[in-house]
Design a protein around this motif. Structure first.
Motif, PDB file in Angstrom:
ATOM      1  N   TYR B  30       0.830  -1.211   0.000  1.00 42.79           N
ATOM      2  CA  TYR B  30       0.000   0.000   0.000  1.00 42.79           C
ATOM      3  C   TYR B  30       0.864   1.261   0.000  1.00 42.79           C
ATOM      4  CZ  TYR B  30      -4.136   2.834   0.744  1.00 42.79           C
ATOM      5  OH  TYR B  30      -5.161   3.743   0.579  1.00 42.79           O
ATOM      6  N   THR B  31       1.935   1.225   0.774  1.00 39.42           N
ATOM      7  CA  THR B  31       2.846   2.366   0.834  1.00 39.42           C
ATOM      8  C   THR B  31       3.471   2.636  -0.527  1.00 39.42           C
ATOM      9  OG1 THR B  31       3.356   1.892   3.144  1.00 39.42           O
ATOM     10  CG2 THR B  31       4.930   3.242   1.947  1.00 39.42           C
ATOM     11  N   ALA B  32       3.917   1.580  -1.182  1.00 44.79           N
ATOM     12  CA  ALA B  32       4.518   1.745  -2.516  1.00 44.79           C
ATOM     13  C   ALA B  32       3.495   2.330  -3.482  1.00 44.79           C
ATOM     14  CB  ALA B  32       5.041   0.409  -3.025  1.00 44.79           C
ATOM     15  N   ASN B  33       2.263   1.833  -3.419  1.00 40.95           N
ATOM     16  CA  ASN B  33       1.234   2.355  -4.306  1.00 40.95           C
ATOM     17  C   ASN B  33       0.870   3.802  -3.978  1.00 40.95           C
ATOM     18  OD1 ASN B  33       0.691   0.399  -6.277  1.00 40.95           O
ATOM     19  ND2 ASN B  33      -0.440  -0.858  -4.808  1.00 40.95           N
ATOM     20  N   ALA B  34       0.887   4.142  -2.699  1.00 42.08           N
ATOM     21  CA  ALA B  34       0.600   5.530  -2.314  1.00 42.08           C
ATOM     22  C   ALA B  34       1.679   6.462  -2.871  1.00 42.08           C
ATOM     23  CB  ALA B  34       0.505   5.649  -0.796  1.00 42.08           C
ATOM     24  N   LEU B  35       2.935   6.046  -2.758  1.00 46.08           N
ATOM     25  CA  LEU B  35       4.023   6.872  -3.280  1.00 46.08           C
ATOM     26  C   LEU B  35       3.936   7.011  -4.797  1.00 46.08           C
ATOM     27  CD1 LEU B  35       6.966   5.671  -1.006  1.00 46.08           C
ATOM     28  CD2 LEU B  35       6.063   7.998  -1.145  1.00 46.08           C
ATOM     29  N   LEU B  36       3.643   5.917  -5.478  1.00 42.44           N
ATOM     30  CA  LEU B  36       3.479   5.994  -6.939  1.00 42.44           C
ATOM     31  C   LEU B  36       2.300   6.890  -7.295  1.00 42.44           C
ATOM     32  CD1 LEU B  36       4.109   2.283  -7.964  1.00 42.44           C
ATOM     33  CD2 LEU B  36       5.478   4.245  -8.677  1.00 42.44           C
ATOM     34  N   ALA B  37       1.218   6.765  -6.541  1.00 45.74           N
ATOM     35  CA  ALA B  37       0.006   7.520  -6.865  1.00 45.74           C
ATOM     36  C   ALA B  37       0.240   9.023  -6.735  1.00 45.74           C
ATOM     37  CB  ALA B  37      -1.149   7.079  -5.964  1.00 45.74           C
ATOM     38  N   ILE B  38       0.969   9.423  -5.723  1.00 50.39           N
ATOM     39  CA  ILE B  38       1.187  10.863  -5.548  1.00 50.39           C
ATOM     40  C   ILE B  38       2.218  11.397  -6.546  1.00 50.39           C
ATOM     41  CG2 ILE B  38       3.020  10.789  -3.811  1.00 50.39           C
ATOM     42  CD1 ILE B  38       1.674  13.087  -2.357  1.00 50.39           C
TER      43      ILE B  38
END
Lengths: 265, 265, 265
Positions: B30-38
């Motif tokens: 989830y953290t990796a996806n949050a960073l990619l998303a932002i």
């Protein structure tokens, strides 16, 4: 026997028990989200340095051997001993039992360390754990849950615990007592971590309901009914896993009672 | 003080900083996806054999002790020393501080290894870290963020760093300066990894904004506003976690400024 | 050469091969769900104590170095040797090749242990693995896939394996043969684990198709087409990752053939 499905779910949400999981890498996120969605509080901690402290403040301990290694097994054993010491229920999920010798040996060691309150697995795993000469296909079941009744009875007798076998029909055994739960949809086998979440959610029910047979039935019914509710929204596995989490949060105690199909023998 | 929320978000997306995370198993995806998303670029690497090389090319280092064990702590320490050597900001997320003795001891060791640029946690964790005799419930907070102001000030003073306390109102402290961010929704506490993502996203802002107080406020505002945007789409936790990632990607710098509720004291 | 994309997908779903993954913590859940969605059966197991047993019952072995550490590398090597012994295809995903010395050294060791059937990575990784003096940005590519053709040819020659380079255009090389797959959308780079899932899904195709070149093309086409289908539903990364899993499950063999854009040289 009267089942208090609605009361159990209400109490779970009111008390929000802390469930301590030593589980596998694949499902940690989904399991934590499932516990939060139903209203419990998850924690993951596996180091021998801290499992005893964590068990002490938890309402239940869930042990899942999905991606095991020796140092994790040490943490599992120490946590199980702590659970015995502090009188906390232990849920054991024998993921992939029968797939490798290492899993079988580890399960023996864990079961010799402490008797769980609940063993929850799929039919292949329960058959393997009971000594049937079955070769599981990795972590997916190759047998029907109803074919595992004798194996479940044997394990229940041997370890003095409840045994819950997930499948098209869930089979829950506690000594002489048997319950069947006819909820759920086959799409649940196409999402990883559904079984592991069933074990974690069982942990949440065991934390608030002393009668293990009833706690296990409540967990199985909740899982199955929420699977059916999610299936009303989508037939595809990606959106299903999300809809399932939503259902765990949305389902009312009244709906649970209304939709649960439980047969007590 | 003038906050440059819009500029910070624009710059983050333009520079796409590499954020090196040594974090817990539950939230890595989830953290990796949050960073990619932002708009940032995540990398996870924990082995002592490579953390120094990875810190060298990263814009920030995020240390999160959610599922710690001794070998991971070694990697964390080595990475923190490398961050000092290379002048990279360190974000420390003291997950579960106060829940076990091992977590408390480890946090002392980490804080003795290097002073972070930011400590970000929930109120229970910040209180525990500041020496309050508080028992956290696993990893979920049992205190209000606004009750932790003194603890946050003490930590900010002691370690010469920014402290950000997540809660209904986020409290950000940097020495004498205090900011409150009144964004966010309570449903965020029903998705695992929200706090961990807040720390990772803070890392992305610290990588592009030298003023740590402003970077921490930007991260808290971004998290809170995106939580509100996601809540417009859904009230259930499964679909909320997905909608939140979408919001991190969709939110424009102008919307961030318009919706952020920041009070500077 | 005639490609049997439809037949390959049909056979994959009929046989549901067991794919044994030793992969990184970030993507385990998503990879497992991707394999289930397409119709395969995933298993994750990394301990030296059991990898040989697991390889023995699996149809393919997928090695992914995303979050490596020495004890995991031991498990990878033992599993690779077992795959050679049992004649199972090995897929190697060199995540972050070139980012740290440890990754480079580990990749050398793994490639000296056994030759894979397929190496699949992004352009930066393939260039780094082929000895180009490229600095990857963590795990995200900084080069174009079509620029890596020579590197892919070199690796294919050196290790006698298929090489698949993911990017805007996927490049698949097997000795003298080259194929380009022009499917996919750039949003796929904003979801973590897409490349890792591509490797895992390649494993599923290698398990049912002996022609490695065709298996690799099938996997790349399936990934790209499902990316396009998901993109029809959403333009944001959170909902895209879910829609992508749905597409893996929903896509018919006929649609795959119709939508795949494959150029064989």
């Amino acid at each position: 026997m009267k089942l208090n499905l609605a009361e159990n779910l209400t109490e779970l949400r009111a008390k929000s028990p802390l469930v301590h999981n030593i589980t596998n890498f694949v499902v940690m996120n989904y399991t934590a989200n499932a516990l939060l969605a139903i209203g419990a509080s998850p924690v993951m901690a596996h180091a021998v340095e801290e499992v005893e402290d964590m068990v002490a403040i938890a309402g239940a301990l869930v042990i899942n051997i999905g991606t095991l290694s020796p140092i994790w097994v040490e943490g599992m054993k120490k946590a199980m001993l702590a659970a015995v010491k502090f009188g906390k229920p232990i849920i054991l999920d024998p993921v992939g039992a029968g797939a490798t010798a290492y899993r079988n040996v580890t399960l023996s060691e864990l079961l010799n360390t402490a008797s769980p309150s609940l063993i929850r697995g799929n039919a292949s795993e329960i058959l393997a754990l009971a000594g049937s000469n079955i070769q599981t296909k990795g972590v997916d079941s190759t047998a029907n849950s109803t074919d595992s009744l004798q194996a479940a009875k044997l394990l229940s007798e041997k370890y003095g615990c409840v045994v819950s076998v997930s499948g098209a029909t869930d089979v829950i055994v506690s000594g002489e007592k048997v319950a069947y739960v006819d909820n759920g949809v086959s799409l649940m086998t196409k999402v990883t971590g559904m079984g592991c979440s069933a074990s974690a959610i069982a942990g949440a029910f065991f934390a608030i309901q002393e009668d293990g047979f009833e706690a296990a039935i409540s967990a199985a019914a909740m899982m199955g009914v929420c699977g059916e509710k999610a299936f009303e929204k989508t037939k595809s596995p990606g959106s299903f896993q999300i809809a399932f989490l939503d259902s765990l949060s949305e389902l009312s105690p009244e709906e649970l009672v209304e939709l649960a199909v439980v047969r007590l023998l």
